[in-house]
Design a protein around this motif. Structure first.
Motif, mmCIF file in Angstrom:
data_model
loop_
_atom_site.group_PDB
_atom_site.id
_atom_site.type_symbol
_atom_site.label_atom_id
_atom_site.label_comp_id
_atom_site.label_asym_id
_atom_site.label_seq_id
_atom_site.Cartn_x
_atom_site.Cartn_y
_atom_site.Cartn_z
ATOM 1 N N LYS A 91 44.107 -47.537 12.200
ATOM 2 C CA LYS A 91 44.462 -46.735 11.019
ATOM 3 C C LYS A 91 43.610 -47.121 9.803
ATOM 4 N N THR A 94 42.586 -49.920 19.749
ATOM 5 C CA THR A 94 43.145 -49.461 18.480
ATOM 6 C C THR A 94 43.974 -50.485 17.708
ATOM 7 N N ALA A 95 44.234 -51.658 18.285
ATOM 8 C CA ALA A 95 44.940 -52.668 17.483
ATOM 9 C C ALA A 95 44.588 -54.058 17.993
ATOM 10 N N ALA A 150 53.067 -47.661 19.092
ATOM 11 C CA ALA A 150 52.321 -46.846 18.117
ATOM 12 C C ALA A 150 51.978 -45.474 18.685
ATOM 13 N N CYS A 152 46.431 -42.098 23.159
ATOM 14 C CA CYS A 152 46.806 -40.814 22.549
ATOM 15 C C CYS A 152 48.179 -40.893 21.888
ATOM 16 N N SER A 165 44.666 -52.561 12.588
ATOM 17 C CA SER A 165 44.820 -51.425 13.506
ATOM 18 C C SER A 165 43.756 -50.388 13.164
ATOM 19 N N GLY A 201 45.085 -37.471 16.708
ATOM 20 C CA GLY A 201 44.087 -37.410 15.640
ATOM 21 C C GLY A 201 42.758 -38.005 16.077
HETATM 22 C C1 LIG Z 1 48.055 -44.538 15.479
HETATM 23 C C2 LIG Z 1 47.682 -45.347 16.654
HETATM 24 C C3 LIG Z 1 47.230 -44.753 17.849
HETATM 25 C C4 LIG Z 1 47.202 -43.249 18.055
HETATM 26 O O1 LIG Z 1 46.229 -42.547 17.360
HETATM 27 P P1 LIG Z 1 46.398 -40.979 17.132
HETATM 28 O O2 LIG Z 1 45.260 -40.606 16.310
HETATM 29 O O3 LIG Z 1 47.711 -40.787 16.447
HETATM 30 O O4 LIG Z 1 46.393 -40.344 18.483
HETATM 31 C C5 LIG Z 1 46.865 -45.562 18.894
HETATM 32 N N1 LIG Z 1 46.976 -46.915 18.791
HETATM 33 C C6 LIG Z 1 47.401 -47.521 17.675
HETATM 34 C C7 LIG Z 1 47.507 -48.995 17.655
HETATM 35 C C8 LIG Z 1 47.760 -46.772 16.566
HETATM 36 O O5 LIG Z 1 48.202 -47.387 15.450
#
Ligand SMILES: *Cc1c(COP(=O)(O)O)cnc(C)c1O
Length: 487
Positions: free
Chosen positions: A111, A424-425, A315, A262, A109, A266
């Motif tokens: 993160k 994001t993942a 998430a 969103c 992810s 962050g």
């Molecule tokens: C944490 C996360 C987000 C969101 O990111 P933020 O910085 O908290 O807005 C989006 N997609 C995934 C898969 C995440 O793990």
């Protein structure tokens, strides 16, 4: 570079900001000023590897007296060596959009992008001080796995990842935490959390409120309240831009839009910082699911707390996107008193009005949208099913893809230029949702859902402890006592 709090405290050093997370007045740390780079300097970074680009961007904020440049280079190299892809974050060209893949790290992810560096930097400062930190992470998603992995080999940092048992977290996510066999990684599964992560947050808040425990055990936090997370996340905006210039038809200096899933805001706030530093960003599209606090705020001009809605993009199921407070601070002209007044109103009444000038400022930078599950699932299906590219994406990325398409129709500059979607993942983290989206396809025919690391984790023994919600506070107090801040 010194840091100030959004509630007025000044000044803190980078080391304090990284080790403490929150400012002493409860505000969020921001740099005293945001540095600006010249366009020529920016373009001169185009041939750099991801860790070297990160070094250039972070060096705008981190001075040699904070971290020696050779240490900073080493910490960045080590953090990004854990990624599977030689580019760290490849820019994929799908038939419909440019997609920046931020999921090639150890837990798949986004993160991972900032967590590895933040934990390494924390460990570096602790070594200098000869101290230890106990980092508490209550997780229902990707933060716990990323923190647990980032702590491997960083033995000044003990990572305590607390998660609710009983379906709040996927089997893959649980195994990513419980199969780590390291003395400084502690997974704690908690039974009986009717309200999921909120129940755990309440216990963590209690532990943090105990000043003597905080002091003796050096409690710390690595969620995106921590400026170190935000700072490291600015890098991928520069990276994506520099990789779109030329090959993807973007002229040097031309403005490019970004669409970003969103959650706690962050990642989006990092995009704002990148724009302030001088990156030619057209608009930032804040793509929420049905939990649309940011979309509401931008549409109605009121920050409102609404009940949580569970969606397929879990998430980003977030009620209070706390980094939006950081953003509001800038929208208010960096006026800590005005922000504090708004925050106090929000706490007292569950909502706060955004002044007109601040709202105009926000609307100039952001387009927002709220995308429901039907559109999210349908778009995963069309991207994979009917498009020649057969590109499989996770539900969070799909939310951003939908919002990007709508933004192109709504905004002439976005419609006429390029837009980059932040992915994001990895889709293999969400097989149940993908199965719903691809109804009719047998999942055995979807090779993107198989990942060797996920398969390997299924064969490893699971460690970690289990306790009940009632017993959690005492369990943690006793466990933490074994790892004092100084010894
Ligand atoms: C944490 C996360 C987000 C969101 O990111 P933020 O910085 O908290 O807005 C989006 N997609 C995934 C898969 C995440 O793990």
């Amino acid at each position: 570079m010194k840091y100030v709090s959004t509630r007025g405290y000044k000044y803190a050093s980078l080391e304090d900001v990284i080790l403490n997370g929150f400012a002493p007045d409860g505000g969020l740390y921001v740099p005293e000023r945001i540095p600006v780079v010249a366009p020529d300097t920016l373009i001169s970074w185009s041939g750099l590897t991801f860790p070297r680009l990160a070094f250039e961007v972070l060096s705008l904020f981190i001075e040699p007296s904070d971290v020696h440049p050779s240490d900073l280079r080493r910490l960045l190299d080590e953090s990004f060596a854990a990624f599977d892809h030689p580019d760290v974050a490849p820019l994929a060209k799908t038939p419909d959009a440019l997609v920046l893949e931020l999921f090639h790290g150890p837990t798949m992810s986004f993160k991972d992008v900032a967590m590895g560096f933040l934990v390494s930097l924390t460990d570096h400062f602790l070594r200098r001080r000869n101290e230890r930190r106990n980092v508490l992470v209550a997780t229902t998603g990707d933060t716990g796995p990323a923190a647990a992995h980032a702590a491997i080999g960083r033995d000044r940092v003990h990572a305590w990842v607390l998660y609710p048992t009983g379906g709040f977290i996927s089997d893959t996510q649980e195994r990513q935490m419980t199969t780590i066999d390291e003395p400084n990684v502690h997974a704690v599964g908690v039974h009986g959390c009717a309200d999921g992560g909120d129940d755990l947050d309440a216990v963590v808040a209690k532990l943090f409120a105990d000043e003597s425990l905080r002091e003796q055990c050096g409690l710390g936090s690595v969620n995106s309240v921590n400026w170190g997370r935000v700072l490291c996340q600015t890098v991928h905006y520069f990276w994506a831009y520099l990789h779109a210039v030329g090959p993807e038809g973007v002229a040097a200096g031309e403005r490019v839009a970004f669409a970003v899933p969103c959650g706690a805001f962050g990642n989006l706030f990092a995009g704002f910082v990148a724009k302030r530093v001088g990156l030619p960003v057209a608009r930032l599209v804040a793509a929420s699911n049905s939990n649309g606090a940011v979309h509401d705020a931008l549409a109605a001009g009121v920050w409102r707390r609404r009940p949580l809605i569970n969606t397929v993009s879990s998430a980003i199921d977030i009620v209070v996107p706390y980094n939006f407070w950081r953003m509001t601070y800038y929208a208010l002209g960096e006026d800590a008193a005005a922000l504090s007044a708004m925050q106090d109103e929000y706490v007292a009444r569950g909502e706060a009005r955004i002044p007109k000038a601040a709202l105009d400022f926000l609307r100039e930078i952001f387009l927002s949208d709220s995308v429901d599950d039907d559109a999210t699932l349908a778009t995963i299906g069309t991207f994979y099913g009917s498009n020649a590219g057969r590109y499989l994406m996770c539900p969070h990325t799909s939310v951003a893809v939908v919002a990007a398409a709508r933004a192109r129709a709504r905004d002439p500059e976005v419609g006429g230029g390029k837009i980059i979607v932040l992915s994001t993942a990895a889709p293999c983290k969400f097989p149940e949702t993908i199965a719903r989206a691809l109804a009719g396809l047998s999942l055995d025919d979807v090779p993107e859902l198989r990942h060797p690391r996920v398969a390997a984790q299924r064969t490893l023994a699971q460690k970690g402890t289990k306790c009940t919600l009632e017993g959690l506070e005492n369990h943690m107090r006793e466990a933490l006592r074994l790892y004092p801040r100084t010894s």
